[in-house]
Design an enzyme around this catalytic site. Sequence first.
Site, PDB file in Angstrom:
ATOM      1  N   GLY A 168      -9.016   4.186   6.906  1.00 55.19           N
ATOM      2  CA  GLY A 168      -8.711   5.605   7.132  1.00 55.19           C
ATOM      3  C   GLY A 168      -7.239   5.872   7.356  1.00 55.19           C
ATOM      4  CG  PHE A 169      -5.823   6.868   9.993  1.00 53.24           C
ATOM      5  CD1 PHE A 169      -5.336   8.136   9.672  1.00 53.24           C
ATOM      6  CD2 PHE A 169      -7.099   6.754  10.515  1.00 53.24           C
ATOM      7  CE1 PHE A 169      -6.110   9.269   9.894  1.00 53.24           C
ATOM      8  CE2 PHE A 169      -7.882   7.881  10.741  1.00 53.24           C
ATOM      9  CZ  PHE A 169      -7.384   9.147  10.424  1.00 53.24           C
ATOM     10  N   GLY A 170      -3.005   4.093   7.783  1.00 52.85           N
ATOM     11  CA  GLY A 170      -2.059   2.980   7.783  1.00 52.85           C
ATOM     12  C   GLY A 170      -1.577   2.737   9.209  1.00 52.85           C
ATOM     13  N   GLY A 171      -0.928   1.609   9.401  1.00 53.44           N
ATOM     14  CA  GLY A 171      -0.257   1.336  10.675  1.00 53.44           C
ATOM     15  C   GLY A 171      -1.162   1.020  11.845  1.00 53.44           C
ATOM     16  CB  SER A 183      -0.906   0.007   1.232  1.00 57.38           C
ATOM     17  OG  SER A 183      -1.431   1.299   1.391  1.00 57.38           O
ATOM     18  CG  MET A 194     -11.928  -2.765   4.761  1.00 65.34           C
ATOM     19  SD  MET A 194     -10.436  -2.436   3.805  1.00 65.34           S
ATOM     20  CE  MET A 194      -9.484  -1.462   4.957  1.00 65.34           C
ATOM     21  CG  MET A 230      -8.364   7.344   2.424  1.00 67.68           C
ATOM     22  SD  MET A 230      -7.595   7.240   4.045  1.00 67.68           S
ATOM     23  CE  MET A 230      -6.655   5.710   3.867  1.00 67.68           C
ATOM     24  CG  ASP A 242      -6.455  -2.769   2.894  1.00 62.70           C
ATOM     25  OD1 ASP A 242      -5.338  -2.576   3.420  1.00 62.70           O
ATOM     26  OD2 ASP A 242      -7.091  -1.879   2.284  1.00 62.70           O
ATOM     27  N   GLY A 243      -5.191  -4.324   5.915  1.00 63.73           N
ATOM     28  CA  GLY A 243      -5.125  -3.670   7.218  1.00 63.73           C
ATOM     29  C   GLY A 243      -4.381  -4.473   8.262  1.00 63.73           C
ATOM     30  N   GLY A 244      -3.232  -3.965   8.676  1.00 69.14           N
ATOM     31  CA  GLY A 244      -2.478  -4.613   9.752  1.00 69.14           C
ATOM     32  C   GLY A 244      -1.854  -5.942   9.367  1.00 69.14           C
ATOM     33  CG  MET A 273     -11.333   3.472   1.937  1.00 66.96           C
ATOM     34  SD  MET A 273      -9.768   3.375   2.791  1.00 66.96           S
ATOM     35  CE  MET A 273      -8.654   3.500   1.398  1.00 66.96           C
ATOM     36  CG  ASP A 331      -5.101   2.617   0.786  1.00 65.42           C
ATOM     37  OD1 ASP A 331      -6.057   1.834   0.689  1.00 65.42           O
ATOM     38  OD2 ASP A 331      -3.955   2.256   1.138  1.00 65.42           O
ATOM     39  CG  HIS A 388      -3.903  -1.411  -1.700  1.00 62.17           C
ATOM     40  ND1 HIS A 388      -5.021  -2.152  -2.004  1.00 62.17           N
ATOM     41  CD2 HIS A 388      -4.280  -0.582  -0.693  1.00 62.17           C
ATOM     42  CE1 HIS A 388      -6.020  -1.804  -1.211  1.00 62.17           C
ATOM     43  NE2 HIS A 388      -5.600  -0.844  -0.415  1.00 62.17           N
ATOM     44  CG  HIS A 437      -9.315   0.431  -0.648  1.00 67.03           C
ATOM     45  ND1 HIS A 437      -8.741   0.162   0.592  1.00 67.03           N
ATOM     46  CD2 HIS A 437     -10.657   0.426  -0.441  1.00 67.03           C
ATOM     47  CE1 HIS A 437      -9.698   0.006   1.482  1.00 67.03           C
ATOM     48  NE2 HIS A 437     -10.868   0.176   0.889  1.00 67.03           N
TER      49      HIS A 437
HETATM   50  C1  DX5 Z   1      -6.448   1.597   5.442  1.00 69.91           C
HETATM   51  C2  DX5 Z   1      -5.977   1.293   4.053  1.00 69.91           C
HETATM   52  C3  DX5 Z   1      -4.895   0.293   3.977  1.00 69.91           C
HETATM   53  C4  DX5 Z   1      -3.623   0.715   4.669  1.00 69.91           C
HETATM   54  C5  DX5 Z   1      -2.913  -0.507   5.124  1.00 69.91           C
HETATM   55  O1  DX5 Z   1      -7.537   2.423   5.406  1.00 69.91           O
HETATM   56  O2  DX5 Z   1      -7.045   0.822   3.258  1.00 69.91           O
HETATM   57  O3  DX5 Z   1      -4.634  -0.097   2.640  1.00 69.91           O
HETATM   58  O4  DX5 Z   1      -2.755   1.451   3.878  1.00 69.91           O
HETATM   59  O5  DX5 Z   1      -1.827  -0.123   5.869  1.00 69.91           O
HETATM   60  P1  DX5 Z   1      -1.195  -1.100   6.947  1.00 69.91           P
HETATM   61  O6  DX5 Z   1      -0.706  -2.306   6.206  1.00 69.91           O
HETATM   62  O7  DX5 Z   1      -0.096  -0.292   7.554  1.00 69.91           O
HETATM   63  O8  DX5 Z   1      -2.293  -1.448   7.909  1.00 69.91           O
HETATM   64 ZN    ZN Z   2      -6.571  -0.061   1.283  1.00 76.28          ZN
END
Ligand code: DX5
Ligand code: ZN
Length: 223
Positions: free
Chosen positions: A146-149, A12, A141, A41, A179-181, A72, A39, A37, A70
């Site tokens: 909304g956020f990475g990490g 991502s 999901m 938003m 997707d996510g974590g 959002m 994102d 990927h 993706h």
């Molecule tokens: C979250 C995004 C993800 C995000 C994943 O809203 O859709 O694609 O970038 O990031 P990580 O892998 O750090 O959770």
């Molecule tokens: Zn995503």
Amino acid sequence: MTSRSNVLIAPSLLSADFSRLGEEVKAVEEAGADWLHLDVMDGNFVPNITIGPLVVEAVNRCARVPLDVHLMIATPERYIKDFRSAGADILSIHPEACVHLHRALVDIRDSGMKAGVALNPSTCICAIENVLAEMDVIMVMTVNPGFGGQYFISTMFPKIRAIRKMIDESGYDILLEVDGGVGPKNSSELTQAGVNVLVAGSAVFGKPPYKTAISNIRDGEVA
Ligand code: DX5
Ligand code: ZN
């Protein structure tokens, strides 16, 4: 069950260094990324604001692998053509943000892209059971978008397994994406549950060198 060699890894770009986006794209491709990927938003459907078609188009100019976009955003059907023109190959939308999901999925395919549906953690899998014929990818999901990490919501495993079963019983050719974590700690369990595509942001861009980071996700940590 998906074998390690078959699972697709989609870094991502949300966690990439945007001041060097072209270099980051090349670096993860050379490190073994199967998809990229992206994102998108809007500060409405999710609290954060990121990129739009302009940046997708810029990535498309230097990328070789498929662009997994993706959305959002609220009423995503308004932007299907814009993201197609920008070079998206797979376009995923949220049913929570789209009243006429069937029509939107048909429009995505008619535009020449693969159609994906992304489900928030709290969304029932029944949101998609009537439109399986119109989709190519189901994205579960495992964070609230909304956020990475963010941390991986492990209570999503029963949902992932239920969707795997739903796909298999349907007979449709649909990829299961998470997707996510996602990272080496949970990737083995995910592939064992039949996930085909793993999205990973911080576990790739936050853990250089990227080649090691991607192969660690592909191989998974030994329990
Ligand atoms: C979250 C995004 C993800 C995000 C994943 O809203 O859709 O694609 O970038 O990031 P990580 O892998 O750090 O959770
Ligand atoms: Zn995503």
